[in-house]
Design an enzyme around this catalytic site. Structure first.
Site, PDB file in Angstrom:
ATOM      1  N   ASP A 166       0.826  -1.216   0.000  1.00  0.00           N
ATOM      2  CA  ASP A 166       0.000   0.000   0.000  1.00  0.00           C
ATOM      3  C   ASP A 166       0.860   1.265   0.000  1.00  0.00           C
ATOM      4  OD1 ASP A 166      -2.258  -1.494   0.002  1.00  0.00           O
ATOM      5  OD2 ASP A 166      -2.853  -1.092   2.066  1.00  0.00           O
TER       6      ASP A 166
ATOM      7  N   ASP B  87     -10.818  28.247 -39.396  1.00  0.00           N
ATOM      8  CA  ASP B  87     -10.318  26.967 -38.889  1.00  0.00           C
ATOM      9  C   ASP B  87     -11.250  26.388 -37.839  1.00  0.00           C
ATOM     10  OD1 ASP B  87      -7.973  26.767 -40.413  1.00  0.00           O
ATOM     11  OD2 ASP B  87      -6.950  28.185 -39.110  1.00  0.00           O
TER      12      ASP B  87
ATOM     13  N   GLY C 151      -6.616  13.947 -38.043  1.00  0.00           N
ATOM     14  CA  GLY C 151      -7.245  12.991 -38.953  1.00  0.00           C
ATOM     15  C   GLY C 151      -6.933  13.323 -40.397  1.00  0.00           C
ATOM     16  N   MET C 152      -6.975  14.602 -40.770  1.00  0.00           N
ATOM     17  CA  MET C 152      -6.645  15.020 -42.129  1.00  0.00           C
ATOM     18  C   MET C 152      -5.167  14.792 -42.417  1.00  0.00           C
ATOM     19  SD  MET C 152      -7.623  16.049 -44.983  1.00  0.00           S
ATOM     20  CE  MET C 152      -9.324  16.521 -44.628  1.00  0.00           C
TER      21      MET C 152
END
Length: 513
Positions: free
Chosen positions: A36, A299, A434-435
């Protein structure tokens, strides 16, 4: 108690140790078995501090089980009192050692009579509360101990300061960007000509706690820790508190307006002069905050309608949800929190902002929900980052629990006007990447990815032939996995095991993909 390989909020004793190690010259004695005692290593690794964590373990071993813990616990308290000379020693068990049902309060009382340091027992029910609740209660207990004692000795000064002043309550070790947020809050209050009375527990001294009532108001930036202390100070000393988290341009304005009202309550009495913070809000929002200008740019408009899922502690999840929708035009399909004890407040805050609310501390429920929604991006904890990697969905980390990479060495606040700029970057970049992957697929590159079958795929047991795989590879990368899962769902509904190009064409015609 339950066995799990992931917990959003740790056991109660971790919260107590976080509060104890945040104060200056406070030592914690943890009555626990070996195993612990990982807090010291965790804190040293994540906070990268030069000093060791002020925590000592009083080991529960076979001798303790045979003879009892009294002698050993008191001996450890007195030893640390002599070696470290702390102002305060906090004694806490763990959920494991609590099974022994020993009277640790009695041990603490006896040790306090023969030690030079103050000694208190952290009075926490380790089976009913988690790390965050325990931290909140421990901080309140420490504050209450010193204020009650000073009040009983008639040495408590309750006169307010001559100039507007505030206490910042809830900044403590291992908090998500807490050190950076504290600097930003100091800057905000300095801009408003408000003196910092005290910051607790991080860097605070328990000897100075008796000066807490001298501030004009208390600022509680996070609901998870500090709210109980602020409520105690309000009930006992009539001190107002501001609990609106100054995260995002809209809530920043609301927080400053609440500060404005609290200051003007005492200003006519103390300085015979009222303040006006509206010009400051207007100037910061229109001319200083880059995030406000970015939200009006083309954007940011490209994010309009994008779907996302938000999950984290109540404070950060609620704030990021509101920022995403109000300030960036992003659609939040589902938002949730693991702070089940604060579910009522959380639902009240975001009920008009998202499609679905999820209150759970089970990471598998969160993973299943994300797999069903298939958002364009995720904003969550370290666990949601893992889930996002498995589903090939970008994830921005916005809440504890986190790994070491979310304890940056550079300045990265989430609160204040600089915080709005910092938040805008990971939110926008989570979608933009992603692009980037799509462009790499088109033009090639050293990190072009092969098609991978995800472990959370809906099509377990389905077989794709080589020709259908080639057809799938023609789909842009940033939507490919979503299309793949939809085709697999279509195949399962039709009872198809082998996916061919004909199945792909049929699915695209029916589903419109």
């Amino acid at each position: 108690m339950r066995l799990a390989y992931w917990m959003y909020a740790g056991p109660a004793h971790i919260g107590t140790l976080r509060v104890a190690s945040s104060f200056k010259n406070v030592h914690a004695i943890m009555h626990a078995p070996l195993g612990d005692d990982y807090f010291n290593v965790m804190r040293s690794m994540l906070e990268r501090e030069r000093d060791f964590a002020p925590v000592t373990i009083s080991i529960v071993d076979r001798h303790v089980l045979a003879r009892g813990s009294r002698e050993k616990v008191i001996e450890n308290i007195l030893r640390k009192d002599k070696e470290e000379r702390p102002d305060l020693i906090i004694l806490t068990p763990t959920c494991t050692s609590s099974i022994l049902q020993e009277d640790l309060q009695n041990f603490a009382n006896k040790a306090s009579r023969i030690s030079d340091s103050d000694v208190i027992f952290a009075n926490i029910d380790h089976y009913r509360v988690n790390e965050l609740q325990a931290a909140d209660r421990t901080l309140e207990q420490v504050v209450k101990y010193y204020l009650d004692r000073s009040h009983g000795q008639e040495t408590l000064d309750q006169s307010v300061t001559d100039v507007p002043s505030a206490n910042i309550i809830g900044i403590f070790t291992l908090g998500f960007h807490n050190q950076h947020d504290c600097r930003e809050l100091r800057r905000l209050l300095r801009d408003l000509d408000i003196k910092i009375n005290q910051v607790i527990p991080e860097g605070g001294s328990v000897k100075d706690l008796i000066n807490l009532p001298r501030a004009w108001f208390n600022l509680v930036p996070y609901r998870e820790v500090g709210l109980m202390t602020a409520m105690y100070l309000e009930n006992e000393f009539g001190m107002p508190y501001v609990s609106t988290t100054p995260m995002g341009a809209v809530d920043m304005a609301e927080c400053i307006q609440q500060i404005h009202r609290n200051v003007n309550t005492l200003a006519p009495i103390s300085s015979n002069k009222k303040v006006d913070y509206e010009p400051y809000i207007d100037g910061q929002t229109r001319f200083v905050s880059r995030a406000a200008r970015f939200s009006r740019s083309i954007d940011c408009h490209n994010l309009t309608g994008k779907e996302t899922v938000v999950f984290g502690d109540a404070t950060h999840a609620a704030s990021i949800t509101k920022i995403s929708i109000r300030e960036m035009g992003i659609r939040v399909s589902c938002t949730g929190t693991y702070c089940k004890h604060d579910a009522e407040w959380f639902k009240e805050q975001i009920q008009d902002f998202c499609d679905k609310i999820l209150i759970t501390d089970d990471h598998t429920e969160v993973g299943d929900m994300i797999a069903r929604v298939e958002p364009s991006a995720i904003f969550g904890t370290q666990m949601e980052r893992h889930i996002g990697k498995r589903l090939d969905i970008p994830c921005g980390v916005i809440s504890s629990p986190v790994h070491i990479q979310s304890f940056p060495l550079g300045y990265r606040p989430f609160l204040g006007y600089e915080g709005t700029n910092q938040i805008a970057d990971p939110v926008y970049n989570s979608f933009a990447l992603g692009m980037e992957d799509h462009l790499l697929d088109i033009f090639g590159g050293h990190d072009t990815k092969e098609i991978m079958t995800r472990s959370l795929s809906t099509g377990i047991g389905l077989i794709w032939d080589p020709e259908s795989r080639r057809e799938l590879s023609k789909i842009p990368h940033f939507v490919r996995n979503k299309v793949e899962r939809n085709i697999e769902k279509f195949a399962q509904q039709k009872g198809i095991v082998n996916i061919t190009t004909e199945v792909i064409y049929a699915a695209r015609e029916v589903l419109g993909i």
